[in-house]
Structures are given as structure tokens and as C-alpha cells.
Design a protein around this motif. Structure first.
Motif, PDB file in Angstrom:
ATOM      1  N   CYS A   7      -9.392   4.644  11.084  1.00  0.00           N
ATOM      2  CA  CYS A   7      -9.519   3.358   9.996  1.00  0.00           C
ATOM      3  C   CYS A   7     -10.599   3.841   9.038  1.00  0.00           C
ATOM      4  CB  CYS A   7     -10.482   2.037  10.561  1.00  0.00           C
ATOM      5  SG  CYS A   7     -10.211   0.794   9.887  1.00  0.00           S
ATOM      6  N   VAL A   8     -10.108   3.617   7.562  1.00  0.00           N
ATOM      7  CA  VAL A   8     -11.044   3.515   6.258  1.00  0.00           C
ATOM      8  C   VAL A   8     -12.440   2.302   6.642  1.00  0.00           C
ATOM      9  CG1 VAL A   8      -9.509   4.051   4.460  1.00  0.00           C
ATOM     10  CG2 VAL A   8      -9.445   2.322   4.426  1.00  0.00           C
ATOM     11  N   TYR A  21      -0.097   1.458  12.221  1.00  0.00           N
ATOM     12  CA  TYR A  21      -0.197   1.128  10.804  1.00  0.00           C
ATOM     13  C   TYR A  21      -1.532   0.978  10.307  1.00  0.00           C
ATOM     14  CZ  TYR A  21       4.598   2.422  12.093  1.00  0.00           C
ATOM     15  OH  TYR A  21       6.050   2.758  13.066  1.00  0.00           O
ATOM     16  N   SER A  22      -2.127   0.359  11.056  1.00  0.00           N
ATOM     17  CA  SER A  22      -3.695  -0.426  11.342  1.00  0.00           C
ATOM     18  C   SER A  22      -4.591  -0.016  12.255  1.00  0.00           C
ATOM     19  CB  SER A  22      -3.252  -1.986  10.068  1.00  0.00           C
ATOM     20  OG  SER A  22      -2.513  -2.600  10.888  1.00  0.00           O
ATOM     21  N   CYS A  26      -9.712  -4.136  13.265  1.00  0.00           N
ATOM     22  CA  CYS A  26     -10.513  -4.569  11.885  1.00  0.00           C
ATOM     23  C   CYS A  26      -9.242  -5.237  11.426  1.00  0.00           C
ATOM     24  CB  CYS A  26     -12.016  -4.266  11.152  1.00  0.00           C
ATOM     25  SG  CYS A  26     -11.218  -2.459  10.189  1.00  0.00           S
ATOM     26  N   GLY A  27      -7.976  -4.539  11.586  1.00  0.00           N
ATOM     27  CA  GLY A  27      -6.998  -4.675  10.413  1.00  0.00           C
ATOM     28  C   GLY A  27      -6.726  -3.755   8.909  1.00  0.00           C
ATOM     29  N   GLY A  28      -8.373  -2.521   9.318  1.00  0.00           N
ATOM     30  CA  GLY A  28      -8.206  -1.750   7.589  1.00  0.00           C
ATOM     31  C   GLY A  28      -7.005  -0.358   7.956  1.00  0.00           C
ATOM     32  N   GLN A 315      -6.989  -0.214  -0.989  1.00  0.00           N
ATOM     33  CA  GLN A 315      -7.882  -0.539  -0.732  1.00  0.00           C
ATOM     34  C   GLN A 315      -8.402   0.872  -0.430  1.00  0.00           C
ATOM     35  OE1 GLN A 315     -10.571  -2.720  -0.217  1.00  0.00           O
ATOM     36  NE2 GLN A 315      -9.668  -4.370   0.011  1.00  0.00           N
ATOM     37  N   LYS A 316      -7.402   1.801  -0.323  1.00  0.00           N
ATOM     38  CA  LYS A 316      -7.239   3.197  -0.839  1.00  0.00           C
ATOM     39  C   LYS A 316      -7.747   3.335  -2.165  1.00  0.00           C
ATOM     40  CE  LYS A 316      -5.135   4.807   3.632  1.00  0.00           C
ATOM     41  NZ  LYS A 316      -4.321   5.777   3.988  1.00  0.00           N
TER      42      LYS A 316
END
Ligand code: F0G
Length: 429
Positions: A7-8, A21-22, A26-28, A315-316
């Protein structure tokens, strides 16, 4: 060499066999992380130079030439490839002088097998689908992702399913999806809504999602940077200029550049300039606001490839901007189409969205952010034949609200020898 998903935001890790895919915590967004520390593999320019010109699969691909950086542990027999990549890098003085810089290189990703950079991400995405045993793959698309996915799914004997926005897809792209045998759904919704729908439907039906939210897509797209730097003999340009839509490419570039530093292929980072169309500019607005308040927009631009109001990789992309001291610029449809006419006119050509790279470099040079002496590498993302209607509309002065500055007017001539000689006797202005 182990790889994992991470996670990022919260750094939670998952095995790469997981279909997610996330981040579940935390959903990131997720990254594919590779362990480059394996001492048995020496990553160096010569490793990649030795493979240039080879006929041996998979290293004859411009993605898999960099296998150690893209997907080190993958079994070669699983790879679904069309020998993508290996695209040309053009040094174009006339386009450079239009943009107001001394040195401009354009890397033409429209020279990929289906005519866009998406093939680089699709070879890795569909390879992962095969490893996971998937039979069906899906994406929402403004056109190029779907054209590419349809092709690679057909090569891998999978069913490709594409969610297309109603009536706004460029003709060349639509034709490819249909021709390659994908199940094409024309949905009365824009790209952003289709993106939501395809995520929900894929989860419900166990279909593998191949939009750029899938981190394996970005692993392939990183290779644009690897290959460009190899072509530049590992001399780092001052700027990389790239159009931004769903922000997969810019995110991939940030990750790839950082990894090149990590493994010692380059010793400094270029600055990233992400260019959005004025009518589809959520990242630009967010950047101008100092990344405080984020708001999606209702997108509208002639560059239909990037007609996206709520990019999934936001975000990325912000992370990539932070890593590279990057900037975001916006350009009007008029600026996009005029820049396209310049790129087309030197015999190279591209689709409208791609011309953001040159239009954006010009605007940043005019604003003094890109200096005349800086070396600029722009990415042309799609082929000139993808959107013939936009090209012909521009030169025929039939695009509403635009007035072509670099028009090539088609001449009407009678079936008459003297008339033709008269027309051709005059030199074009
Ligand atoms: N240029 C072209 C020609 C594209 O097709 C796209 C994206 C972009 C630029 C923007 O790239 O999304 O990585 O920021 N096309 C996607 C599609 C969205 O569905 O074909 P991005």
C-alpha cells in the motif's frame, strides 16, 4: 527475487497472487514492490545493452528487455507479449523551436503494436492475468486501453470486456476493440462513471480488472523511462513532459525513475511535467491549490483520450511530482491541436492527447519554468491514425470554437490538365 504488493499509504503488504487493487486496511493504492537486492542479478547498462537487437523472446520486447526491473521472478513461458516497446526517440529541431527550447526529444509510444503506450502495461497486466488463471479481463476506457486490452486478451485466449463511453471514442480505437473480438459495451455514461461500474462489475463477477489502478499495468509502463534513458545513453534530461489523464503513466514514470536511482542506472532525477487539458484538469487545480482541497471535474476536451475528471492514480501522481520536484500545467484545445499540427507536419504525427507534451512544454517555456537550455523529453502517447476525425476537422476548420493556425487545406481541382498545372505551378505559401 521476491515481489509483493504494498500500500502506498500505510505500507501494508500482500502476496502478489492476491487479486486486489487497493489496500484492505486503508483503501490506498497498491504498488508492486520488487527486491532489487538479489546479488545474483547485476543490474547494469550492459545487461540491457547486450539484449538490444536480439530475436530471443522475451528480451526482444522493449518491456521485457528490462525484466529484472519489471517483473523479475516471472516465468518466461507465462509472458503474453507482442514485442511491444522498442519505440523511436526523435530529436526534432523544428518542434523544439516551436516549443521555445534548444533541445527536444520526442519518444513515440504510438509506435507500439496497437498504436499507444498502453501495450507496455498490457503485456504485464495480461501476463499477471494468465498467472492468476483468469479467463476474463475488463477495463473502462477512453479508447486506447480497450484497443490494447482487446488485442492482448485475444492473444492469451481470454475474453476481453470493454466499457466504452457513449459516442466520444475516437474511431480508430473503437474499430480496434471490435476487430480484436472484445465484448464491447457502449454505456451511456462518461469515463469516470464507467470506471466505477467496471470496478463493481469485475469484483462481483470475478473478472480481472486491467485499468491502470491495477499495479501490474504500471510496472510495464515504467519501461518507457528505462528505454528512453537507454536511448539517451543514460544521460538524464532536465524534463520529462507527459500528458495526464487517469495518471497511470506519470505515476509509473515516478516509480521507474526512482528505481533507476536505487539500482544505480542514473544518478539524478529529471523533473516531471504533467500536462492536462483545460477542460479535464483536476490534477492541475489540485496542484495550484497546494494539494489542499481535491475536487473531481466534469471533463470535456477534444483530446478524448484524456477526457477524465477523476483520475484513479491521483495519489501516485502526487507522489511522483514530489519525488521529482514536478509541475502540472494545463493547455487549451486550441493549443493542443496547433501543437499536434506541428508534430504532424514534421512527418511524425500523433493523436490529440499526445500533443499536450509539446503544447505543455511550450507553455512552461513561455512561463520561464522550462529554460531554453534545458533538455526536454516529451512523450507522444498515441498514433496519428487513432483519431482521424480530429485531424481532418482541424485542417478543414470544422472544429467548433477552434481556429486552425497551421492548416493544410485540401485543394479542389477540376479534371483538367491545365487547371492542375496552374495549381501546382504556384508554390504553397
Ligand atoms: N494519451 C493517450 C493517447 C491516452 O490514451 C491516455 C489514456 C493518456 C494520454 C493519459 O494517460 O491515463 O496514464 O494519464 N488513456 C486511457 C484509456 C485512459 O482508456 O485509453 P494516463
Amino acid at each position: 527475487m521476491a515481489s509483493s504488493l504494498q500500500c502506498v499509504d500505510c505500507a501494508q503488504q500482500y502476496p502478489i497472487q492476491r487479486v486486489i487493487y487497493s489496500c484492505e486496511a486503508c483503501g490506498g493504492l497498491l504498488d508492486v514492490r520488487h527486491d532489487f537486492g538479489d546479488p545474483s542479478i547485476a543490474i547494469s547498462p550492459s545487461l540491457f545493452d547486450e539484449r538490444l537487437g536480439t530475436f530471443a523472446a522475451p528480451y526482444n520486447s522493449g518491456v521485457w528487455r528490462f525484466k529484472e526491473l519489471v517483473y523479475p521472478g516471472v516465468d518466461d513461458s507465462a509472458i503474453v507479449t507482442r514485442m511491444e516497446g522498442n519505440t523511436n526517440l526523435y530529436e526534432l529541431p523544428r518542434v523544439a523551436s516551436y516549443a521555445g527550447v534548444d533541445s527536444l526529444f520526442l519518444k513515440h509510444e504510438g509506435e507500439n503494436p496497437t498504436g499507444s503506450f498502453k501495450d507496455r502495461g498490457m503485456t504485464t497486466g495480461v501476463t499477471q492475468a494468465r498467472i492468476l488463471g483468469m479467463e476474463r479481463v475488463a477495463c473502462a476506457s477512453t479508447g486506447n486501453t480497450s484497443a490494447s486490452m482487446a488485442s492482448y486478451a485475444a492473444r492469451a485466449d481470454m475474453q476481453g470486456i470493454i466499457f466504452l463511453q457513449n459516442q466520444q471514442i475516437a474511431l480508430g480505437k473503437l474499430a480496434q476493440g471490435i476487430a480484436f473480438g472484445a465484448t464491447c459495451l457502449e454505456i451511456n455514461a462518461d469515463f469516470d462513471r464507467n470506471m466505477e461500474l467496471v470496478r463493481q462489475v469485475s469484483e462481483k463477477l470475478g473478472i480481472y480488472l486491467l485499468n491502470s489502478i491495477n499495479p501490474f499495468r504500471l510496472e510495464g509502463q515504467k519501461s518507457i523511462m528505462f528505454e528512453a534513458l537507454q536511448q539517451l545513453r543514460w544521460h538524464v534530461p532536465d524534463w520529462i513532459v507527459v500528458p495526464g489523464g487517469n495518471l497511470g503513466n506519470s505515476s509509473a514514470f515516478g516509480k521507474g525513475l526512482l528505481e533507476m536511482i536505487q539500482v544505480g542506472l542514473i544518478d539524478r532525477l529529471p523533473r516531471l511535467a504533467i500536462i492536462q487539458a483545460e477542460g479535464a484538469n483536476p490534477l492541475y487545480r489540485h496542484f495550484r491549490d497546494g494539494f489542499r482541497q481535491y475536487e473531481p471535474v466534469n471533463a470535456d476536451t477534444i483530446a478524448t483520450a484524456i477526457k477524465i475528471g477523476n483520475p484513479v492514480n491521483l495519489q501516485k501522481a502526487i507522489r511522483a511530482l514530489e519525488w521529482t520536484s514536478g509541475v502540472v500545467e494545463q493547455v487549451s484545445d486550441q493549443q493542443i491541436m496547433d501543437a499536434k499540427a506541428i508534430i504532424d507536419g514534421v512527418g511524425i504525427g500523433c493523436e490529440p492527447a499526445s500533443a499536450c507534451s509539446v503544447a505543455g512544454a511550450k507553455k512552461l517555456a513561455e512561463r520561464g519554468i522550462i529554460k531554453r537550455g534545458d533538455t526536454v523529453l516529451g512523450i507522444l502517447t498515441g498514433h496519428v491514425l487513432k483519431d482521424p476525425e480530429a485531424t481532418i476537422g482541424y485542417h478543414a476548420d470544422q472544429l467548433p470554437g477552434l481556429s486552425p493556425q497551421h492548416q493544410n487545406v485540401m485543394l479542389q481541382v477540376e479534371d483538367d490538365f491545365d487547371a492542375i498545372v496552374r495549381v501546382l505551378g504556384k508554390r504553397a505559401p
